[in-house]
Write a protein that holds these residues in place. Structure first.
Motif, PDB file in Angstrom:
ATOM      1  N   THR A  88      -0.783  24.574  -5.362  1.00 45.12           N
ATOM      2  CA  THR A  88      -1.571  25.132  -6.460  1.00 45.12           C
ATOM      3  C   THR A  88      -1.240  24.455  -7.781  1.00 45.12           C
ATOM      4  OG1 THR A  88      -1.612  27.266  -5.310  1.00 45.12           O
ATOM      5  CG2 THR A  88      -2.187  27.262  -7.638  1.00 45.12           C
ATOM      6  N   SER A  89       0.035  24.218  -8.014  1.00 42.67           N
ATOM      7  CA  SER A  89       0.444  23.548  -9.256  1.00 42.67           C
ATOM      8  C   SER A  89      -0.089  22.126  -9.317  1.00 42.67           C
ATOM      9  CB  SER A  89       1.971  23.547  -9.366  1.00 42.67           C
ATOM     10  OG  SER A  89       2.480  24.855  -9.390  1.00 42.67           O
ATOM     11  N   ALA A  90      -0.035  21.410  -8.186  1.00 39.80           N
ATOM     12  CA  ALA A  90      -0.550  20.040  -8.172  1.00 39.80           C
ATOM     13  C   ALA A  90      -2.045  20.018  -8.452  1.00 39.80           C
ATOM     14  CB  ALA A  90      -0.249  19.398  -6.826  1.00 39.80           C
ATOM     15  N   LYS A  91      -2.808  20.954  -7.866  1.00 33.56           N
ATOM     16  CA  LYS A  91      -4.257  21.016  -8.099  1.00 33.56           C
ATOM     17  C   LYS A  91      -4.561  21.310  -9.569  1.00 33.56           C
ATOM     18  CE  LYS A  91      -6.280  24.685  -6.816  1.00 33.56           C
ATOM     19  NZ  LYS A  91      -6.825  25.785  -5.997  1.00 33.56           N
ATOM     20  N   ASP A  92      -3.854  22.272 -10.162  1.00 33.83           N
ATOM     21  CA  ASP A  92      -4.086  22.595 -11.567  1.00 33.83           C
ATOM     22  C   ASP A  92      -3.709  21.435 -12.481  1.00 33.83           C
ATOM     23  OD1 ASP A  92      -4.911  25.086 -10.764  1.00 33.83           O
ATOM     24  OD2 ASP A  92      -2.947  26.014 -11.055  1.00 33.83           O
ATOM     25  N   ALA A  93      -2.617  20.740 -12.153  1.00 35.65           N
ATOM     26  CA  ALA A  93      -2.198  19.605 -12.983  1.00 35.65           C
ATOM     27  C   ALA A  93      -3.214  18.473 -12.918  1.00 35.65           C
ATOM     28  CB  ALA A  93      -0.821  19.116 -12.530  1.00 35.65           C
ATOM     29  N   VAL A  94      -3.751  18.206 -11.721  1.00 38.48           N
ATOM     30  CA  VAL A  94      -4.758  17.146 -11.589  1.00 38.48           C
ATOM     31  C   VAL A  94      -6.002  17.492 -12.390  1.00 38.48           C
ATOM     32  CG1 VAL A  94      -6.323  16.038  -9.956  1.00 38.48           C
ATOM     33  CG2 VAL A  94      -3.917  16.295  -9.380  1.00 38.48           C
ATOM     34  N   CYS A  95      -6.422  18.754 -12.366  1.00 37.40           N
ATOM     35  CA  CYS A  95      -7.626  19.154 -13.107  1.00 37.40           C
ATOM     36  C   CYS A  95      -7.448  18.982 -14.605  1.00 37.40           C
ATOM     37  CB  CYS A  95      -7.959  20.618 -12.782  1.00 37.40           C
ATOM     38  SG  CYS A  95      -8.520  20.900 -11.091  1.00 37.40           S
ATOM     39  N   ILE A  96      -6.311  19.403 -15.134  1.00 40.00           N
ATOM     40  CA  ILE A  96      -6.111  19.314 -16.580  1.00 40.00           C
ATOM     41  C   ILE A  96      -5.874  17.884 -17.023  1.00 40.00           C
ATOM     42  CG2 ILE A  96      -3.604  19.643 -16.636  1.00 40.00           C
ATOM     43  CD1 ILE A  96      -6.133  21.368 -18.936  1.00 40.00           C
ATOM     44  N   LEU A  97      -5.233  17.076 -16.172  1.00 40.06           N
ATOM     45  CA  LEU A  97      -5.008  15.670 -16.531  1.00 40.06           C
ATOM     46  C   LEU A  97      -6.290  14.861 -16.447  1.00 40.06           C
ATOM     47  CD1 LEU A  97      -1.599  14.957 -14.770  1.00 40.06           C
ATOM     48  CD2 LEU A  97      -2.003  15.124 -17.221  1.00 40.06           C
ATOM     49  N   TRP A 121       0.820  -1.204   0.000  1.00 42.72           N
ATOM     50  CA  TRP A 121       0.000   0.000   0.000  1.00 42.72           C
ATOM     51  C   TRP A 121       0.859   1.262   0.000  1.00 42.72           C
ATOM     52  CZ3 TRP A 121      -0.994   3.469   4.282  1.00 42.72           C
ATOM     53  CH2 TRP A 121      -1.979   4.416   4.013  1.00 42.72           C
ATOM     54  N   VAL A 122       1.890   1.309   0.846  1.00 44.69           N
ATOM     55  CA  VAL A 122       2.763   2.482   0.905  1.00 44.69           C
ATOM     56  C   VAL A 122       3.536   2.633  -0.395  1.00 44.69           C
ATOM     57  CG1 VAL A 122       4.715   3.518   2.125  1.00 44.69           C
ATOM     58  CG2 VAL A 122       2.931   2.341   3.417  1.00 44.69           C
ATOM     59  N   TRP A 123       3.965   1.521  -0.983  1.00 43.43           N
ATOM     60  CA  TRP A 123       4.702   1.585  -2.251  1.00 43.43           C
ATOM     61  C   TRP A 123       3.828   2.144  -3.363  1.00 43.43           C
ATOM     62  CZ3 TRP A 123       4.158  -1.227  -6.923  1.00 43.43           C
ATOM     63  CH2 TRP A 123       5.205  -1.059  -7.827  1.00 43.43           C
ATOM     64  N   CYS A 124       2.576   1.729  -3.445  1.00 44.75           N
ATOM     65  CA  CYS A 124       1.660   2.254  -4.460  1.00 44.75           C
ATOM     66  C   CYS A 124       1.430   3.751  -4.262  1.00 44.75           C
ATOM     67  CB  CYS A 124       0.332   1.498  -4.411  1.00 44.75           C
ATOM     68  SG  CYS A 124       0.422  -0.222  -4.939  1.00 44.75           S
ATOM     69  N   GLN A 125       1.311   4.163  -3.012  1.00 46.26           N
ATOM     70  CA  GLN A 125       1.156   5.593  -2.746  1.00 46.26           C
ATOM     71  C   GLN A 125       2.377   6.382  -3.218  1.00 46.26           C
ATOM     72  OE1 GLN A 125       0.206   6.085   1.457  1.00 46.26           O
ATOM     73  NE2 GLN A 125      -1.898   6.579   0.910  1.00 46.26           N
ATOM     74  N   GLU A 126       3.553   5.823  -2.998  1.00 47.70           N
ATOM     75  CA  GLU A 126       4.777   6.504  -3.428  1.00 47.70           C
ATOM     76  C   GLU A 126       4.833   6.646  -4.939  1.00 47.70           C
ATOM     77  OE1 GLU A 126       9.609   5.760  -3.324  1.00 47.70           O
ATOM     78  OE2 GLU A 126       8.328   4.778  -1.827  1.00 47.70           O
ATOM     79  N   ILE A 127       4.433   5.596  -5.680  1.00 45.23           N
ATOM     80  CA  ILE A 127       4.443   5.660  -7.136  1.00 45.23           C
ATOM     81  C   ILE A 127       3.480   6.738  -7.635  1.00 45.23           C
ATOM     82  CG2 ILE A 127       3.917   4.379  -9.243  1.00 45.23           C
ATOM     83  CD1 ILE A 127       6.515   3.547  -7.905  1.00 45.23           C
ATOM     84  N   CYS A 128       2.282   6.783  -7.063  1.00 47.96           N
ATOM     85  CA  CYS A 128       1.310   7.804  -7.467  1.00 47.96           C
ATOM     86  C   CYS A 128       1.803   9.206  -7.142  1.00 47.96           C
ATOM     87  CB  CYS A 128      -0.033   7.545  -6.777  1.00 47.96           C
ATOM     88  SG  CYS A 128      -0.842   6.007  -7.268  1.00 47.96           S
ATOM     89  N   LEU A 129       2.412   9.367  -5.971  1.00 48.66           N
ATOM     90  CA  LEU A 129       2.900  10.688  -5.581  1.00 48.66           C
ATOM     91  C   LEU A 129       4.022  11.147  -6.505  1.00 48.66           C
ATOM     92  CD1 LEU A 129       2.733  13.024  -3.615  1.00 48.66           C
ATOM     93  CD2 LEU A 129       4.333  11.822  -2.120  1.00 48.66           C
ATOM     94  N   ARG A 130       4.904  10.240  -6.903  1.00 54.84           N
ATOM     95  CA  ARG A 130       5.965  10.610  -7.846  1.00 54.84           C
ATOM     96  C   ARG A 130       5.371  11.103  -9.170  1.00 54.84           C
ATOM     97  NH1 ARG A 130      11.134   9.282  -6.566  1.00 54.84           N
ATOM     98  NH2 ARG A 130      11.434   7.828  -4.818  1.00 54.84           N
ATOM     99  N   TYR A 131       4.320  10.430  -9.626  1.00 50.85           N
ATOM    100  CA  TYR A 131       3.689  10.821 -10.883  1.00 50.85           C
ATOM    101  C   TYR A 131       3.107  12.231 -10.782  1.00 50.85           C
ATOM    102  CZ  TYR A 131       0.343  10.766 -14.748  1.00 50.85           C
ATOM    103  OH  TYR A 131      -0.375  11.076 -15.878  1.00 50.85           O
ATOM    104  N   PHE A 132       2.389  12.526  -9.699  1.00 54.46           N
ATOM    105  CA  PHE A 132       1.799  13.849  -9.549  1.00 54.46           C
ATOM    106  C   PHE A 132       2.857  14.910  -9.245  1.00 54.46           C
ATOM    107  CE2 PHE A 132      -2.034  11.242  -8.602  1.00 54.46           C
ATOM    108  CZ  PHE A 132      -2.840  11.751  -9.606  1.00 54.46           C
ATOM    109  N   ASN A 133       3.925  14.522  -8.559  1.00 52.50           N
ATOM    110  CA  ASN A 133       5.011  15.477  -8.316  1.00 52.50           C
ATOM    111  C   ASN A 133       5.601  15.994  -9.620  1.00 52.50           C
ATOM    112  OD1 ASN A 133       4.785  15.392  -5.583  1.00 52.50           O
ATOM    113  ND2 ASN A 133       6.809  14.558  -5.181  1.00 52.50           N
ATOM    114  N   GLN A 134       5.833  15.063 -10.568  1.00 55.49           N
ATOM    115  CA  GLN A 134       6.430  15.469 -11.833  1.00 55.49           C
ATOM    116  C   GLN A 134       5.550  16.472 -12.572  1.00 55.49           C
ATOM    117  OE1 GLN A 134       9.364  15.110 -13.415  1.00 55.49           O
ATOM    118  NE2 GLN A 134       8.349  16.517 -14.826  1.00 55.49           N
ATOM    119  N   HIS A 135       4.244  16.225 -12.606  1.00 60.81           N
ATOM    120  CA  HIS A 135       3.345  17.166 -13.282  1.00 60.81           C
ATOM    121  C   HIS A 135       3.214  18.468 -12.492  1.00 60.81           C
ATOM    122  CE1 HIS A 135       2.192  14.451 -16.469  1.00 60.81           C
ATOM    123  NE2 HIS A 135       1.929  13.503 -15.592  1.00 60.81           N
TER     124      HIS A 135
END
Length: 640
Positions: free
Chosen positions: A497-506, A469-483
């Motif tokens: 703010t950047s993370a929120k805008d990136a999630v909305c557009i993705l 579970w923690v490993w999956c969370q880390e993979i997802c966080l890395r993906y959103f960090n990059q965007h």
């Protein structure tokens, strides 16, 4: 909020996440305190070189210890530890009761008298009696029997790992080995790991250079990628996974059936080998399944890398960015290991009544080691985040440029200057979130080691689920960090703010871009697996020759970790470029309509590629739905 935002690289910027940058500086202030303390109180050479009973480290010059008149001697030519009563050693509180000396050579033949000791000292230059006893006084001094080794002195040879003179007499060797086994087994895991790192330091450095060479070759290969190269890479990865898995299982079987396995380090090697073999087998099965599933998308993946190669060709020196990151990481890792070794050997020298010296461990070392380990994760992630923001900033600058034939001058240098002037705090915050997710993994690992004696199947299953579970969370966080980093490079906003805008557009364009990005990321992941597999295989062959008293599986894990970081650092050029390019494409499609008032920034080749890939995905969905409907029609009851 994201719909009203002007998605363009802004000229005016302000500093983002300043408080996080200040927190990082305060954290490094604590690391500098630990570094100074470790350098003042530690002596890493004692782990491997050995030291005598008077505080002298063998094989180097020493400084005097107050209250020990025989300390502070030059032992440059005396590299071996010799025990005066090697045939009757005893253990007392993790210390060997026998008096020990630093000698230049071990006696190859049995010495039966003081005359033999005197002759050996004159012929070989190796004095086996206490340092303050002159060679000419061996047969004249009435206390020579107390200051010289117990007679007869058995023949011995230098042990290649810890530089000890090991007696060859069967009876003495059995006694010596039993005491040495008990001493090593009673050492804590922390010191055993440090010893393994020190003794295998040359191999670790060589394997790191090998991983660097593999990573650089792969970067050049992906720059000029062709269909044949992709098939060759997949074949090499499959061969490497199968071969490494087979070698790990063979080594586990060999160690398990070795009757001479007595030391705790050798038993730890067996346990780690079993874990490595199981993990490697699972990874092999999963990757082979994914290769079979994604094999039809290989032509589109090759076309994707051609487009990425064209973008990288417009940005000078972008391929050299990982080299600077790698050099910075190497300098930091060398510094970190040096401090760790000094911290593990930090101890206060105390003299006894007979002028001998004992080293006693200082309190609080364990807490400093944990703080130091968190510094390794956070700082490494921060350096990689800076590289990701630099590459993303350069790609964003070139994408939002109307004249594709005339790219902006020095986009990499411009991106680096913007990062250091405005957005270091954002990189600190993103890397800290990754570090926070890794701390629970370390806590779970510690609890697992503490509770593994219970041998509860339910507890083991629960711990493994938590790890996953923690490993999956880390993979997802890395993906959103990059965007989030790419969005910061576009708008100059803070991390949240950047993370929120990136999630909305993705979220609006996930169906269009997910399959394209996943296929490219999968090929890059295979490249990382290729580097790790062949580096670990070299480590297996190198470390397998040094089984005794060395926890070499832990340095092998360190080599695998370094190999993955190196390959990730180099191949992340393509990974970050692909992610940044598709995020810019989504923003371009969201804010422009292709009209004369709002023309697209996208290159025509990229637009055609995305359209063709989406048509392929929609066609596969249509065929799967049609086959499902046909199956339903076939099972329907028809009238007679």
């Amino acid at each position: 909020v994201s719909e009203l935002r002007e998605w363009r690289p802004v000229i005016y910027r302000k500093c983002t996440d300043t408080l996080w940058l200040l927190l990082f500086f305060l954290f490094w202030t604590g690391l500098m305190f630990i570094t100074g303390y470790a350098m003042m109180a530690g002596a890493a050479e004692r782990l491997v070189l050995g030291y005598d009973s008077f505080g002298n480290i063998c094989g180097r010059k020493n400084t005097p210890v107050k209250g020990a008149p025989l300390s502070g001697q030059d032992m440059t030519n005396k590299k071996y530890v010799f025990f005066l009563n090697a045939c009757s050693l005893e253990m007392q509180s993790l210390k060997i009761s026998s008096l020990s000396l630093c000698v230049s050579s071990c006696p190859q033949e049995q010495l039966n008298s003081l005359e033999d000791l005197q002759s050996f000292a004159r012929n070989n230059g190796s004095c086996l009696c206490v340092y303050n006893l002159n060679v000419s006084s061996y047969t004249l001094n009435p206390k020579a029997a107390e200051l010289c080794p117990t007679l007869p002195v058995p023949p011995s040879k230098s042990f290649p790992l810890f530089n000890r003179c090991v007696p060859q007499n069967p009876e003495c060797y059995a006694k010596y080995a039993s005491v040495l086994v008990s001493m090593v087994n009673e050492m804590d895991v922390f010191h055993r790991i440090l010893s393994g790192i020190l003794t295998g330091r040359d191999t670790v450095i060589g394997l790191s250079v090998l991983a660097l060479a593999f990573s650089f070759i792969l970067v050049l290969a992906f720059r000029f990628i062709r269909t044949l190269l992709v098939h060759t890479l997949i074949a090499l990865v499959v061969f490497g996974l199968l071969f490494v898995s087979g070698v790990l299982w063979w080594l586990y079987y060999d160690y398990r059936n070795d009757p001479s396995t007595e030391l705790e380090t050798e038993k730890e090697n067996v346990k780690f080998l079993l874990g490595y073999a199981i993990f490697s087998t699972i990874v092999t099965v999963v990757l082979l399944s994914l290769i079979l599933v994604l094999r039809k998308r290989l032509p589109f993946t090759v076309q994707l890398f051609r487009i990425v190669g064209k973008i990288i060709g417009r940005i000078p020196f972008l391929l050299f960015q990982p080299l600077w990151t790698f050099l910075i990481l190497i300098v930091f890792w060398v510094f970190w290991v040096a401090v760790l070794l000094s911290l593990g050997t930090a101890g206060a020298a105390q003299t006894t009544s007979g002028g001998q010296v004992e080293y006693r461990a200082l309190s609080g070392i364990c807490y400093m080691a944990w703080y130091h380990f968190i510094g390794l994760i956070w700082t490494s992630e921060f350096i990689l985040a800076c590289q990701q923001m630099t590459i993303a900033g350069a790609v964003v600058t070139c994408y939002f440029n109307r004249n594709k034939n005339n790219p902006p001058p020095h986009p990499v240098l411009s991106s680096i200057s913007v990062l250091f002037c405005y957005h270091l705090g954002t990189a600190v915050k993103g890397s800290f979130l990754i570090t926070i997710l890794r701390i629970p993994r370390m806590v779970l690992l510690y609890l697992y080691n503490v509770l593994k004696q219970k041998e509860s199947a339910c507890a083991k299953c629960l711990f493994k689920c938590c790890f996953c579970w923690v490993w999956c969370q880390e993979i997802c966080l890395r993906y959103f960090n990059q965007h989030a980093y790419t969005t910061t490079a576009i708008n100059g906003t803070n991390f949240c703010t950047s993370a929120k805008d990136a999630v909305c557009i993705l979220a609006k364009n996930s169906a269009k871009l997910a399959s394209i990005s996943c296929s490219g990321d999968f090929i890059l992941f295979l490249g990382k697996v290729f580097v790790v597999c062949f580096t670990v295989f070299g480590g297996l062959m190198a470390f397998n020759y040094h089984r005794e008293l060395q926890a070499w599986v832990v340095p092998l894990l360190l080599v695998g970790f370094f190999a993955y970081l190196m390959s990730h650092s180099f191949l992340s050029v393509f990974e970050v470029t692909v992610d940044a390019m598709f995020l810019c494409f989504a923003i371009d499609m969201e804010t422009n309509d292709g009209s004369a008032e709002k023309p697209y920034f996208v290159d025509q080749e990229l637009l055609t590629f995305v359209s063709q890939s989406n048509k392929l995905t929609e066609g596969q969905k249509h065929r799967s739905m049609r086959s499902f409907e046909d199956k339903e029609d076939g099972t329907e009851l028809q009238p007679m």
